[in-house]
Design an enzyme around this catalytic site. Structure first.
Site, PDB file in Angstrom:
ATOM      1  N   GLU A   1       9.804   1.829  10.729  1.00  0.00           N
ATOM      2  CA  GLU A   1      10.858   2.829  10.487  1.00  0.00           C
ATOM      3  C   GLU A   1      10.154   4.171  10.503  1.00  0.00           C
ATOM      4  O   GLU A   1       9.377   4.486   9.609  1.00  0.00           O
ATOM      5  CB  GLU A   1      11.528   2.522   9.144  1.00  0.00           C
ATOM      6  CG  GLU A   1      12.871   3.190   9.018  1.00  0.00           C
ATOM      7  CD  GLU A   1      12.752   4.560   8.438  1.00  0.00           C
ATOM      8  OE1 GLU A   1      12.531   5.516   9.221  1.00  0.00           O
ATOM      9  OE2 GLU A   1      12.877   4.693   7.221  1.00  0.00           O
TER      10      GLU A   1
ATOM     11  N   LYS B   1       0.882  -1.170   0.000  1.00  0.00           N
ATOM     12  CA  LYS B   1       0.000   0.000   0.000  1.00  0.00           C
ATOM     13  C   LYS B   1       0.915   1.214   0.000  1.00  0.00           C
ATOM     14  O   LYS B   1       1.406   1.636   1.043  1.00  0.00           O
ATOM     15  CB  LYS B   1      -0.898  -0.018   1.233  1.00  0.00           C
ATOM     16  CG  LYS B   1      -2.230   0.686   1.064  1.00  0.00           C
ATOM     17  CD  LYS B   1      -2.153   2.138   0.636  1.00  0.00           C
ATOM     18  CE  LYS B   1      -1.827   3.064   1.759  1.00  0.00           C
ATOM     19  NZ  LYS B   1      -1.635   4.469   1.327  1.00  0.00           N
TER      20      LYS B   1
ATOM     21  N   CYS C   1      13.848  10.445   6.276  1.00  0.00           N
ATOM     22  CA  CYS C   1      13.786   9.985   7.664  1.00  0.00           C
ATOM     23  C   CYS C   1      15.126  10.171   8.363  1.00  0.00           C
ATOM     24  O   CYS C   1      15.189  10.497   9.535  1.00  0.00           O
ATOM     25  CB  CYS C   1      13.340   8.537   7.720  1.00  0.00           C
ATOM     26  SG  CYS C   1      13.962   7.542   6.379  1.00  0.00           S
TER      27      CYS C   1
ATOM     28  N   GLU D   1      10.398  16.042  14.496  1.00  0.00           N
ATOM     29  CA  GLU D   1      10.770  15.914  13.089  1.00  0.00           C
ATOM     30  C   GLU D   1       9.979  16.951  12.270  1.00  0.00           C
ATOM     31  O   GLU D   1       8.749  16.932  12.267  1.00  0.00           O
ATOM     32  CB  GLU D   1      10.434  14.497  12.610  1.00  0.00           C
ATOM     33  CG  GLU D   1      10.904  14.229  11.202  1.00  0.00           C
ATOM     34  CD  GLU D   1      10.733  12.754  10.812  1.00  0.00           C
ATOM     35  OE1 GLU D   1       9.624  12.223  10.963  1.00  0.00           O
ATOM     36  OE2 GLU D   1      11.730  12.155  10.358  1.00  0.00           O
TER      37      GLU D   1
HETATM   38  P1  NAD Z   1       1.888   8.730   7.505  1.00  0.00           P
HETATM   39  O1  NAD Z   1       2.705   7.985   8.489  1.00  0.00           O
HETATM   40  O2  NAD Z   1       0.467   9.004   7.889  1.00  0.00           O
HETATM   41  O3  NAD Z   1       1.867   7.957   6.087  1.00  0.00           O
HETATM   42  C1  NAD Z   1       2.773   6.936   5.737  1.00  0.00           C
HETATM   43  C2  NAD Z   1       2.020   5.785   5.072  1.00  0.00           C
HETATM   44  O4  NAD Z   1       1.060   5.270   6.005  1.00  0.00           O
HETATM   45  C3  NAD Z   1       1.205   6.184   3.823  1.00  0.00           C
HETATM   46  O5  NAD Z   1       1.216   5.132   2.882  1.00  0.00           O
HETATM   47  C4  NAD Z   1      -0.199   6.344   4.387  1.00  0.00           C
HETATM   48  O6  NAD Z   1      -1.213   6.174   3.411  1.00  0.00           O
HETATM   49  C5  NAD Z   1      -0.233   5.236   5.404  1.00  0.00           C
HETATM   50  N1  NAD Z   1      -1.240   5.439   6.467  1.00  0.00           N
HETATM   51  C6  NAD Z   1      -1.734   6.604   6.958  1.00  0.00           C
HETATM   52  N2  NAD Z   1      -2.670   6.374   7.895  1.00  0.00           N
HETATM   53  C7  NAD Z   1      -2.785   5.027   8.017  1.00  0.00           C
HETATM   54  C8  NAD Z   1      -3.577   4.167   8.829  1.00  0.00           C
HETATM   55  N3  NAD Z   1      -4.466   4.657   9.707  1.00  0.00           N
HETATM   56  N4  NAD Z   1      -3.425   2.839   8.695  1.00  0.00           N
HETATM   57  C9  NAD Z   1      -2.509   2.314   7.829  1.00  0.00           C
HETATM   58  N5  NAD Z   1      -1.746   3.085   7.017  1.00  0.00           N
HETATM   59  C10 NAD Z   1      -1.863   4.426   7.120  1.00  0.00           C
HETATM   60  O7  NAD Z   1       2.654  10.076   7.172  1.00  0.00           O
HETATM   61  P2  NAD Z   1       2.131  11.444   6.484  1.00  0.00           P
HETATM   62  O8  NAD Z   1       0.818  11.885   7.098  1.00  0.00           O
HETATM   63  O9  NAD Z   1       2.167  11.262   5.019  1.00  0.00           O
HETATM   64  O10 NAD Z   1       3.268  12.471   6.923  1.00  0.00           O
HETATM   65  C11 NAD Z   1       3.241  13.051   8.225  1.00  0.00           C
HETATM   66  C12 NAD Z   1       4.625  13.101   8.835  1.00  0.00           C
HETATM   67  O11 NAD Z   1       5.142  11.773   8.971  1.00  0.00           O
HETATM   68  C13 NAD Z   1       5.704  13.803   8.015  1.00  0.00           C
HETATM   69  O12 NAD Z   1       5.674  15.172   8.180  1.00  0.00           O
HETATM   70  C14 NAD Z   1       6.967  13.187   8.579  1.00  0.00           C
HETATM   71  O13 NAD Z   1       7.347  13.834   9.760  1.00  0.00           O
HETATM   72  C15 NAD Z   1       6.557  11.773   8.878  1.00  0.00           C
HETATM   73  N6  NAD Z   1       6.960  10.843   7.778  1.00  0.00           N
HETATM   74  C16 NAD Z   1       8.061  10.084   7.968  1.00  0.00           C
HETATM   75  C17 NAD Z   1       8.504   9.254   6.938  1.00  0.00           C
HETATM   76  C18 NAD Z   1       9.734   8.402   7.090  1.00  0.00           C
HETATM   77  O14 NAD Z   1      10.370   8.081   6.096  1.00  0.00           O
HETATM   78  N7  NAD Z   1      10.053   7.955   8.283  1.00  0.00           N
HETATM   79  C19 NAD Z   1       7.816   9.195   5.730  1.00  0.00           C
HETATM   80  C20 NAD Z   1       6.664   9.958   5.583  1.00  0.00           C
HETATM   81  C21 NAD Z   1       6.256  10.778   6.616  1.00  0.00           C
END
Ligand code: NAD
Length: 479
Positions: free
Chosen positions: A248, A173, A282, A381
């Site tokens: 991660e 996903k 990250c 972050e």
């Molecule tokens: P997120 O963690 O919500 O999204 C990451 C993934 O998780 C996406 O594929 C998203 O569709 C999925 N996801 C979201 N809600 C979910 C749920 N309830 N159940 C299962 N999967 C779910 O991150 P975001 O909202 O896109 O970004 C917010 C913050 O997260 C960023 O500002 C950053 O600080 C952090 N982030 C970190 C990384 C990393 O590489 N560690 C990557 C993206 C975002």
């Protein structure tokens, strides 16, 4: 561009319901295609298709055969290098040279795991007389992969490459903000000989398709990369089925610079570690801790470097592209305006070029100085091109500051003193430590992952293969 669909059972599949999701180009803020909005039924179809592949052709493939398939995929990714880089640059806004680097890394992940597939084995254990005991490493079965938007290709490659090499069938996903390259690579995987169902991609929103995957009882392991908040939700959902999770979750990684360091070598790395991918990395080096005696002169050099940075559309291929979305742009701007409101001085900032489309999600790289260690800018972050500078007086204070956030992913240490390098490397709480470099060029061979709120489990290298297998112990009593 044609509307994107899911990739399930080796075929393109429309969503079983829901309006398509617009895909926006971060460089100009304009929608240019749509994604299928995955439902729980789409996830279920993908999980069932993965199970059939695991119980069928893919589960029956030998380790050497899995390696050959991944090797062909690596070559196909190499042949499509420019196409994938262009797609990634448009979808994420990252400068083309960075997207080209990501496409090369993707090919390298498949190459590495192709070679590793038939070198993964258990051990023979000394035991009581009359027994022979050994362990074998078996795949989990069906693995779920929730991928973020910052490095769609690379994170897909590191996770799925290892899972397939170990013999799992995968349901992916990817993030709703950027995932076109992942869909294209799934198609290439089928061309390389990954059997139908062994690799499925369902696009859609996290709270719908992502949550449906995390709580699906047919999943045997979940690999998640993203925010700590969502990581916690995914863990809770997976716990309902006692499914193991690798997380991660990013960081607030320090680079510690001592007065005896080679500052000419450190300077460009201090800048690139936070500017690369517009800070949406990250492992970004988002805090620079500087020994007091060189604080002012190094800040002056850092400020000059930040002032020279130029930001523009992906195709302009400058130092920095736009952020992924208007939401991320607001988030980053909130951090900067909070800092200014709290009296934190802006030491320098780059420039968004005049030709950058107004509706793009741009943010000039920003250097903030004398950030109090307790301020959110020193602890949370940002996920944007924002570097927080903090002074320290001695080694003990440097280590205390380095360890003062909830995170622990990566640390950089810049000093010529060998004993100090090792003392600090041992005391810093993080999954990776780099001495007189930062990131070592990304090496797919190097195990990567965090401690504390940065997550647990390891990606990359052989460690990832161990994570995608379960160990079975077999004891034979023969007298
Ligand atoms: P997120 O963690 O919500 O999204 C990451 C993934 O998780 C996406 O594929 C998203 O569709 C999925 N996801 C979201 N809600 C979910 C749920 N309830 N159940 C299962 N999967 C779910 O991150 P975001 O909202 O896109 O970004 C917010 C913050 O997260 C960023 O500002 C950053 O600080 C952090 N982030 C970190 C990384 C990393 O590489 N560690 C990557 C993206 C975002």
């Amino acid at each position: 561009m044609e509307e994107a669909k899911h990739f399930i059972g080796g075929e393109w599949a429309a969503s079983s319901g829901g309006d398509p999701i617009p895909v926006v180009d971060p460089s100009d803020g304009q929608p240019f295609t749509t994604l299928a909005r995955g439902t729980a039924a789409d996830i279920d179809a993908a999980v069932q298709s993965a199970r059939r592949a695991f119980d069928g052709a893919w589960g029956a493939a030998s380790a050497a055969e899995r390696g050959r398939v991944l090797h062909r995929l690596s070559l196909l990714v190499g042949a499509c290098h420019e196409e994938l880089a262009q797609l990634e640059a448009r979808d994420t806004g990252k400068p083309l040279k960075q997207a080209r680097g990501d496409a090369a890394a993707l090919a390298r992940y498949f190459e590495f795991y192709a070679g590793a597939a038939d070198k993964l084995h258990g051990e023979t254990l000394p035991y009581q007389n009359g027994y022979t005991v050994f362990t074998i490493r078996e795949p989990h079965g069906v693995t779920g992969h929730i991928v973020p938007w910052n490095y769609p290709m690379q994170i897909f490659g590191r996770s799925v490459g290892a899972a397939l090499a170990a013999g799992n069938a995968c349901v992916v996903k990817p993030a709703e903000d950027a995932c076109l390259s992942v869909l294209r690579v799934a198609e290439l995987a089928a061309e390389a000989g990954v059997p139908a169902g062994a690799l499925n991609v369902v696009t859609g929103y996290g709270h719908e398709a992502g949550a449906a995957l995390a709580r699906h009882p047919g999943i045997d392991h979940i690999s998640f990369t993203g925010s700590p908040e969502t990581g916690k939700l995914v863990t809770q959902m997976a716990a309902e089925n006692h499914v193991p999770v690798t997380l991660e979750l990013g960081g607030k990684s320090p680079q510690i610079v001592f007065a005896d360091a080679d500052l000419d070598a450190a300077l460009p790395t201090l800048v690139s570690a936070i500017v690369q991918n517009a800070g949406q990395t990250c492992s970004a080096g988002s805090r620079v801790l500087i020994e007091g005696s060189i604080y002012e002169p190094l800040l002056e050099r850092l400020a000059a470097a930040f002032n020279a940075l130029r930001v523009g559309p992906a195709q302009a291929d400058l130092d920095c592209g736009p952020l992924i979305s208007a939401k991320q742009q607001r988030r980053v701007w909130d951090f900067i305006s909070d800092a200014q409101h709290d009296g934190i001085a802006m030491a320098a900032h780059g420039e968004v070029i005049a030709q950058a489309p107004e509706a793009g999600f741009y943010q000039a790289p920003t250097l903030l100085r004398d950030v109090p260690p307790t301020h959110r800018l020193a602890r949370e972050e940002v996920f944007g091109p924002v570097l927080a500078a903090l002074p320290f007086n001695d080694e003990a204070e440097a280590v205390a500051l380095a360890n003062s956030t909830p995170y622990g992913l990566v640390a950089g240490i810049w000093t010529r003193d060998g004993a100090r390098q090792l003392r600090i490397a041992r005391r810093v709480r993080s999954g990776q430590v780099f001495i007189n470099n930062y990131g070592a060029g990304g090496g797919v061979e190097l195990p990567f992952g965090g401690v504390k709120h940065s997550g647990h489990g390891r990606e990359k290298g052989f460690e990832a293969l161990y994570g995608f297998t379960v160990l079975k112990t077999i004891a034979i009593r023969h007298g």
